[in-house]
Design a protein around this motif. Structure first.
Motif, PDB file in Angstrom:
ATOM      1  N   LEU A  55       7.345  30.650  40.818  1.00 18.28           N
ATOM      2  CA  LEU A  55       7.473  31.071  39.425  1.00 18.28           C
ATOM      3  C   LEU A  55       6.152  31.671  38.953  1.00 18.28           C
ATOM      4  CD1 LEU A  55       9.340  27.975  37.925  1.00 18.28           C
ATOM      5  CD2 LEU A  55      10.339  30.100  38.786  1.00 18.28           C
ATOM      6  N   LEU A  57       4.590  31.417  36.311  1.00 13.67           N
ATOM      7  CA  LEU A  57       4.055  30.667  35.179  1.00 13.67           C
ATOM      8  C   LEU A  57       2.668  30.137  35.528  1.00 13.67           C
ATOM      9  CD1 LEU A  57       4.917  29.627  32.353  1.00 13.67           C
ATOM     10  CD2 LEU A  57       5.649  27.532  33.469  1.00 13.67           C
ATOM     11  N   ARG A  58       1.701  30.334  34.617  1.00 13.69           N
ATOM     12  CA  ARG A  58       0.329  29.882  34.829  1.00 13.69           C
ATOM     13  C   ARG A  58      -0.130  29.088  33.607  1.00 13.69           C
ATOM     14  NH1 ARG A  58       2.138  31.231  38.704  1.00 13.69           N
ATOM     15  NH2 ARG A  58       1.435  32.721  40.298  1.00 13.69           N
ATOM     16  N   PRO A  59       0.259  27.819  33.521  1.00 12.05           N
ATOM     17  CA  PRO A  59      -0.051  27.026  32.323  1.00 12.05           C
ATOM     18  C   PRO A  59      -1.546  26.935  32.022  1.00 12.05           C
ATOM     19  CG  PRO A  59       1.545  25.901  33.720  1.00 12.05           C
ATOM     20  CD  PRO A  59       1.023  27.060  34.510  1.00 12.05           C
ATOM     21  N   GLU A  62      -2.647  30.167  30.398  1.00 14.29           N
ATOM     22  CA  GLU A  62      -2.115  30.256  29.042  1.00 14.29           C
ATOM     23  C   GLU A  62      -2.930  29.395  28.079  1.00 14.29           C
ATOM     24  OE1 GLU A  62       1.944  29.156  29.238  1.00 14.29           O
ATOM     25  OE2 GLU A  62       2.575  30.934  30.351  1.00 14.29           O
ATOM     26  N   ARG A  86       2.019  31.763  22.048  1.00 14.60           N
ATOM     27  CA  ARG A  86       3.059  31.153  22.890  1.00 14.60           C
ATOM     28  C   ARG A  86       4.288  32.060  22.936  1.00 14.60           C
ATOM     29  NH1 ARG A  86       1.770  27.509  26.662  1.00 14.60           N
ATOM     30  NH2 ARG A  86       0.389  25.899  25.869  1.00 14.60           N
ATOM     31  N   GLY A  90       5.485  34.002  26.199  1.00  8.44           N
ATOM     32  CA  GLY A  90       6.840  33.728  26.655  1.00  8.44           C
ATOM     33  C   GLY A  90       7.627  35.004  26.877  1.00  8.44           C
ATOM     34  N   LEU A  93       6.391  36.615  30.032  1.00 11.52           N
ATOM     35  CA  LEU A  93       6.880  35.905  31.210  1.00 11.52           C
ATOM     36  C   LEU A  93       8.321  36.291  31.527  1.00 11.52           C
ATOM     37  CD1 LEU A  93       6.569  33.652  33.378  1.00 11.52           C
ATOM     38  CD2 LEU A  93       7.368  32.041  31.638  1.00 11.52           C
ATOM     39  N   GLN A  94       9.172  36.301  30.507  1.00 10.04           N
ATOM     40  CA  GLN A  94      10.581  36.619  30.736  1.00 10.04           C
ATOM     41  C   GLN A  94      10.767  38.072  31.157  1.00 10.04           C
ATOM     42  OE1 GLN A  94      13.054  34.415  30.813  1.00 10.04           O
ATOM     43  NE2 GLN A  94      11.637  32.763  30.324  1.00 10.04           N
ATOM     44  N   PHE A 120       7.866  27.683  25.048  1.00  8.10           N
ATOM     45  CA  PHE A 120       8.202  28.747  25.999  1.00  8.10           C
ATOM     46  C   PHE A 120       8.680  30.028  25.332  1.00  8.10           C
ATOM     47  CE2 PHE A 120       8.647  24.820  28.486  1.00  8.10           C
ATOM     48  CZ  PHE A 120       7.782  25.114  29.526  1.00  8.10           C
ATOM     49  N   ALA A 124      13.099  32.779  26.079  1.00  8.83           N
ATOM     50  CA  ALA A 124      13.491  31.934  27.213  1.00  8.83           C
ATOM     51  C   ALA A 124      14.891  31.384  27.018  1.00  8.83           C
ATOM     52  CB  ALA A 124      12.502  30.785  27.382  1.00  8.83           C
ATOM     53  N   VAL A 187       5.380  24.345  39.775  1.00  9.47           N
ATOM     54  CA  VAL A 187       4.282  24.993  39.072  1.00  9.47           C
ATOM     55  C   VAL A 187       3.054  24.097  39.178  1.00  9.47           C
ATOM     56  CG1 VAL A 187       3.484  25.856  36.842  1.00  9.47           C
ATOM     57  CG2 VAL A 187       5.890  26.081  37.455  1.00  9.47           C
TER      58      VAL A 187
END
Length: 234
Positions: A55, A57-59, A62, A86, A90, A93-94, A120, A124, A187
Motif C-alpha cells: 500500500l 500509505l506512509r503514516p 504524513e 488529512r 487522503g 492517496l486515493q 483518511f 476513502a 503498513v
C-alpha cells in the motif's frame, strides 16, 4: 487646525472587492492542490517497481508534514491545519490507488466511523465489517486498511501475534485523547508509538532493556502494549 485641513480618511475595500480577493485566493488554492496531486502521482511513478510495500500509505511522512505545518501556522488553529491536510493527503492517496477502509465498530459506530473519515479523508471508501476477523481479512487480502474499535476487554488483537503480514500501525483517539480504535494493515508503523503484541518473555526483555511500555489489554500470556518515545521499537 482648520477643519478643512484635516485629511479625509482613505476608503477601505468594499465588500465586493473583498469577495473578489477571496475568489482569487480560492482559485489559487485549487490550482496548488491540483499541482500537489500531480507531484504525488509523479512520486508514485518514480517508486513503482522499487517499493515493495503493498500500500502507498506512509503514516510517518504524513505526520511529519502535519507537524511541520502546524508549527508554521500563525493564525490557523492546529486542528484545522490537521483536518485540511488529512483531507488533502487522503485525496492524493486515493488518486494513486483506491484503498478501502474496513471498519468494525459495534459499540460506537458513529464515533469510530467519523474518526476514520477524518483521518483518511472523504475520498476513502468505507466498508462496514460484521466482525473484527472480517476487517482483518480485508486488510490481509485486498487493498484495504482495518479500523477496529478498541476496548481493554477486546481479544481480536491476539490474532496478530503470529501474523506475518498485518500490524497495528496507528490509532484513532476521541476528543478526550482516549484510544477509540486501532488501525491495522500491511503498513509500517508511524511516529513515536509502536503497538506490539508480546508474550511474557519478550515483554520482560524489553522492560529490562529500558523500553517504555504501557499495557493496553491482556489475554492469557499475551499483552497488547504501546511502546512510546523516539526510540520506540517494532
Amino acid at each position: 487646525m482648520p477643519q478643512a485641513a484635516l485629511a479625509a480618511p482613505s476608503a477601505g475595500p468594499d465588500l465586493q472587492s473583498l469577495r473578489s480577493q477571496i475568489d482569487r485566493i480560492d482559485a489559487q488554492l485549487l490550482d496548488l492542490m491540483e499541482e500537489r496531486l500531480c507531484r504525488a502521482a509523479a512520486i508514485a511513478a518514480c517508486k513503482a517497481g522499487e517499493d515493495d510495500s503493498p500500500l502507498p500509505l506512509r503514516p510517518a511522512r504524513e505526520q511529519q508534514v502535519i507537524d511541520r505545518l502546524t508549527a508554521r501556522a500563525r493564525r490557523m488553529p492546529a486542528p484545522a491545519v490537521a483536518a485540511i491536510w488529512r483531507e488533502l493527503m487522503g485525496a492524493n492517496l486515493q488518486a494513486q490507488q483506491q484503498i478501502h477502509i474496513v471498519v468494525h465498530c459495534p459499540a460506537q459506530p458513529v464515533l469510530v466511523t467519523d474518526l476514520a473519515r477524518r483521518h483518511f479523508g472523504g475520498a476513502a471508501p468505507i466498508i462496514a465489517a460484521g466482525t473484527a476477523e472480517d476487517a482483518l481479512d480485508g486488510a490481509r487480502h485486498r487493498a484495504a486498511i482495518a479500523v477496529i474499535e478498541f476496548s481493554p476487554l477486546s481479544r481480536w488483537w491476539v490474532q496478530l501475534f503470529h501474523d506475518g503480514q498485518l500490524a497495528i500501525f496507528d490509532c484513532l483517539r476521541d476528543r478526550h485523547g482516549r484510544i477509540a480504535a486501532l488501525v491495522v494493515g500491511r503498513v509500517a508503523a508511524a511516529g513515536d508509538e509502536a503497538f506490539l503484541v508480546l508474550g511474557d518473555s519478550a515483554l520482560r526483555r524489553r522492560i529490562e532493556a529500558g523500553e517504555q511500555l504501557r499495557t493496553l489489554a491482556i489475554c492469557g500470556r499475551l499483552r497488547l502494549c504501546v511502546s512510546t518515545g523516539a526510540g520506540a521499537r517494532r
